[in-house]
Design an enzyme around this catalytic site. Structure first.
Site, PDB file in Angstrom:
ATOM      1  CD  GLN A 188      -1.552   2.279   2.156  1.00  0.00           C
ATOM      2  OE1 GLN A 188      -0.592   2.204   2.895  1.00  0.00           O
ATOM      3  NE2 GLN A 188      -2.291   3.369   2.049  1.00  0.00           N
ATOM      4  CB  SER A 189       1.115   4.223   0.502  1.00  0.00           C
ATOM      5  OG  SER A 189       1.460   5.571   0.378  1.00  0.00           O
TER       6      SER A 189
END
Ligand SMILES: *[C@@H]1O[C@H](CO)[C@@H](O)[C@H](O)[C@H]1NC(C)=O
Ligand SMILES: *[C@@H]1O[C@H](CO)[C@@H](O)[C@H](O)[C@H]1NC(C)=O
Ligand SMILES: *[C@@H]1O[C@H](CO)[C@@H](O)[C@H](O)[C@H]1NC(C)=O
Ligand SMILES: *[C@@H]1O[C@H](CO)[C@@H](O)[C@H](O)[C@H]1NC(C)=O
Ligand SMILES: *[C@@H]1O[C@H](CO)[C@@H](O)[C@H](O)[C@H]1NC(C)=O
Ligand SMILES: *[C@@H]1O[C@H](CO)[C@@H](O)[C@H](O)[C@H]1NC(C)=O
Ligand SMILES: *[C@@H]1O[C@H](CO)[C@@H](O)[C@H](O)[C@H]1NC(C)=O
Ligand SMILES: *[C@@H]1O[C@H](CO)[C@@H](O)[C@H](O)[C@H]1NC(C)=O
Length: 447
Positions: A203-204
Site C-alpha cells: 500500500q502507498s
C-alpha cells in the site's frame, strides 16, 4: 535419553554415542526443549539458535516529525506503536498463520495461499506494529491463508543515495524486500503455506515497491499475483555514517525536519536499472515485467491527507482534489493503462468509504490509507477481504468468478463503500476522466 541411532555425524571415535542435532525432541511425554551446557564450547549454528518469535521485532529506525496530519492527529493507529520500538536489528519477517486445533492428523496437510505485505509510509516510516495493519483477526476469521509482513529499511538507511555505494547496493530498502520474499519462498512450506501461491501486496510506498518489483525480477518473480493499493510517489559520506548510532541519526533528521530547514533532506530511490528503472512505460511496452495479474486501487479523497488543514473545515477542497488526481489517481490510471497495453490482467477498484471511527472529521472521508483497517479486518467488515482471498487463491479466475471483471477500456471498476453502499461499479471512462495518462487534465473528480 534414548534416541534413534540415525545420526552418527562421522564422529566414530565416540563409539556407542549417538550425537543429537536438535535441542527440541519429541517424547512420549510431549516435546522436550534442552539447552547447551555453557562449559562446553559450541559454534553458533542454525540448529542451536532458536528464533524466539513470540512478538514482533522492532521497526526500522524512523521518525514522524511534528507537522500535524490526519494520521498523527486523528488516526494514530496508522503509526507504529509504541513509537520508540525501533532499532537497527529490524530486518525481520512476521508470519501470521491460522490456527486449527481440530486438524486431523491423518489429513494430508493443505498448503494455504500466502499474502506478503509491504507497508507504506513514503519510504520514510512503517513497520510491523502499526495497529491498523495487523492481520491477526483477518487470518483468524477466514482460516484460509497466511500473511507474511516484510520489514525493510526506510529513509536514509533504506535509500542512502550515497556516491560511494556501487549501483548494485543502492535502494537497500528494495533489496531488503526481495531478500525477505526469498526467505518466504524458501521457508513458508514449513508453516503449511504454499510457496507456489504467493501474492505480493503493498500500500502507498509499498504499492510503489510492488510495481517496481514487477519490473525488476521478470525472470524470477517468486509471486503469482500483485496487489497495489494507492501508490503515491514521494549524498552523504556513507562510511562515516556507518559508525554513527542509528538513534543519533534519527534524532538529527527529526530535529532537522521539525525546525523547517530548507532545502529539506530527502532520501529518494535512485535509478540503478536493477531495482529501479527510468521509464516504466517503455519497460511495460517492451514486455519487461512479470505480467502477473494485479489488483490496483485508490481512494476517492486520497489527497486530503497530504495538506495542512483547518481541523473543522479541512484543507482547501480544490487543492485536495488536485492532489488526489496528481499524486494518486492519475499515476494509478497510467499504470493500469500501461499494463493493459502490455496485455497484463488488472482488477481495478476505487474506495469511497466514510466511516467516522476511521475518519473522525466529516471532511476526511476516504483519505489515503483509510481502507486499510477494513482490509486488515480490524472492524470485522468482511466483504472486501473475500476479494483479496479469492485473488490470492487464484489470481486469474478468482475475481471474475465473484463478478469482478478485469480492466478493459470500456469496462467498469469495483467501487467500494461509496455513499453508504458496500459495493457498486463505476465506468472506467468516468474514473479516468480527470486524467490524461499520469497527468491531471483539469477536469474535476467525478465523486
Ligand atoms: C535545525 O536542526 C538541525 C539538526 O539539529 C541543526 O543542525 C540546524 O542548525 C537547525 N537549524 C535551525 C535554523 O535551527
Ligand atoms: C539506466 O538505463 C538508462 C537507459 O537505458 C541509461 O540512460 C542510464 O544511464 C542507466 N543508468 C544506470 C545507472 O545504469
Ligand atoms: C517513456 O517511454 C515511452 C514509450 O516508449 C515514450 O513514449 C515516452 O516518451 C518515454 N518517456 C520519457 C520521459 O522518456
Ligand atoms: C488501497 O489503497 C488506497 C490508498 O490507501 C485506498 O484508498 C484504497 O481504499 C485501498 N483499497 C483497497 C481495497 O485496498
Ligand atoms: C478554521 O476556519 C474557520 C473558518 O474560516 C475559522 O473561523 C477558524 O478560526 C479556523 N480554525 C483554525 C484552527 O484555523
Ligand atoms: C498484446 O497483444 C496484442 C494482440 O494479441 C499484440 O499485438 C501485442 O503485441 C501484445 N503486446 C505485448 C506488449 O505483448
Ligand atoms: C462523512 O460522514 C460524516 C459523518 O461522520 C458526514 O458529516 C459527512 O458529510 C460525510 N461526508 C461525505 C462526503 O459523505
Ligand atoms: C489531454 O488530452 C487531450 C486529447 O488527447 C488533449 O486535447 C488535452 O490538451 C490534454 N490535456 C492535458 C492537460 O494534457
Amino acid at each position: 535419553m534414548m534416541l534413534a541411532p540415525a545420526l552418527v555425524l562421522g564422529i566414530t571415535q565416540f563409539y556407542g554415542v549417538t550425537a543429537i542435532s536438535s535441542l527440541n525432541v519429541d517424547t512420549s511425554s510431549g516435546p522436550v526443549q534442552g539447552f547447551m551446557d555453557d562449559i562446553t564450547p559450541h559454534p553458533k549454528s542454525k540448529e542451536n539458535a532458536i528464533i524466539k518469535a513470540t512478538g514482533t521485532g522492532p521497526a526500522c529506525p524512523q521518525f514522524e516529525g511534528n507537522a500535524p496530519n490526519i494520521w498523527l492527529t486523528d488516526a494514530p493507529e496508522f503509526i507504529i506503536l509504541p513509537r520508540d520500538y525501533q532499532g537497527e536489528d529490524c530486518l525481520n519477517v512476521n508470519v501470521w498463520a491460522p490456527w486449527n486445533e481440530c486438524e486431523d492428523e491423518g489429513d494430508e496437510a493443505e498448503f494455504l495461499p500466502v499474502i506478503v505485505w509491504i507497508y507504506g509510509g513514503s519510504f520514510l516510516t512503517g513497520g510491523p506494529t502499526v495497529p491498523y495493519q495487523i492481520p491477526a483477526r483477518w487470518v483468524e476469521r477466514t482460516g484460509k491463508y497466511f500473511v507474511v509482513g516484510i520489514n525493510y529499511r526506510v529513509n536514509i538507511f533504506g535509500f542512502p543515495n550515497a556516491k560511494a555505494l556501487a549501483d548494485d547496493q543502492q535502494n537497500l530498502g528494495l533489496l531488503d524486500q526481495r531478500l525477505a520474499l526469498e526467505w518466504g519462498r524458501d521457508n513458508i512450506a514449513n508453516f503449511n503455506g504454499d510457496p507456489k501461491r504467493i501474492t505480493l501486496w503493498g500500500q502507498s510506498a509499498g504499492a510503489v515497491s510492488v510495481d517496481e518489483f514487477n519490473f525488476a525480477y521478470p525472470e524470477d518473480p517468486i509471486v503469482q499475483g500483485l496487489i497495489m493499493n494507492s501508490s503515491a510517489d514521494t549524498g552523504t559520506e556513507i562510511n562515516c555514517l556507518r559508525g554513527v548510532d542509528s538513534a543519533n541519526i534519527i534524532r538529527f533528521l527529526n530535529a532537522y525536519a521539525d525546525n523547517g530547514t530548507t532545502p529539506a533532506l530527502t532520501f529518494n530511490q535512485i535509478t540503478d536499472n536493477r531495482t529501479k528503472f527510468a521509464n516504466y512505460t517503455a519497460c511495460a511496452l517492451a514486455g519487461k515485467f512479470t505480467r502477473m495479474p494485479a489488483i490496483i486501487g485508490s481512494a476517492t479523497k486520497g489527497g486530503v491527507a497530504f495538506l495542512s488543514y483547518n481541523q473543522t473545515y479541512g484543507p482547501d477542497q480544490t487543492d485536495a482534489n488536485a492532489l488526489t488526481a496528481s499524486l494518486i489517481l492519475c499515476p494509478v490510471v497510467k499504470t493500469t493503462q500501461d499494463r493493459y497495453a502490455a496485455n497484463a490482467t488488472t482488477f481495478r477498484y476505487l474506495y469511497g468509504g466514510n466511516f467516522s471511527n476511521i475518519a473522525p472529521r466529516p471532511w476526511e472521508v476516504a483519505f489515503h490509507s483509510s481502507d486499510l483497517p477494513l482490509i486488515f479486518g480490524i472492524y470485522g467488515i468482511v466483504r472486501s477481504n473475500d476479494y483479496y482471498l479469492a485473488f490470492a487463491k487464484d489470481p486469474v479466475n478468482g475475481l471474475p468468478e465473484l463478478g469482478w471483471d478485469a480492466y478493459e477500456t470500456n469496462g467498469e471498476a469495483v467501487f467500494l463503500g461509496y455513499e453508504g453502499k458496500v459495493l457498486q461499479s463505476i465506468k472506467e471512462s468516468v474514473l479516468e476522466s480527470p486524467c490524461n495518462g499520469s497527468t491531471p487534465n483539469g477536469l474535476s473528480l467525478p465523486w
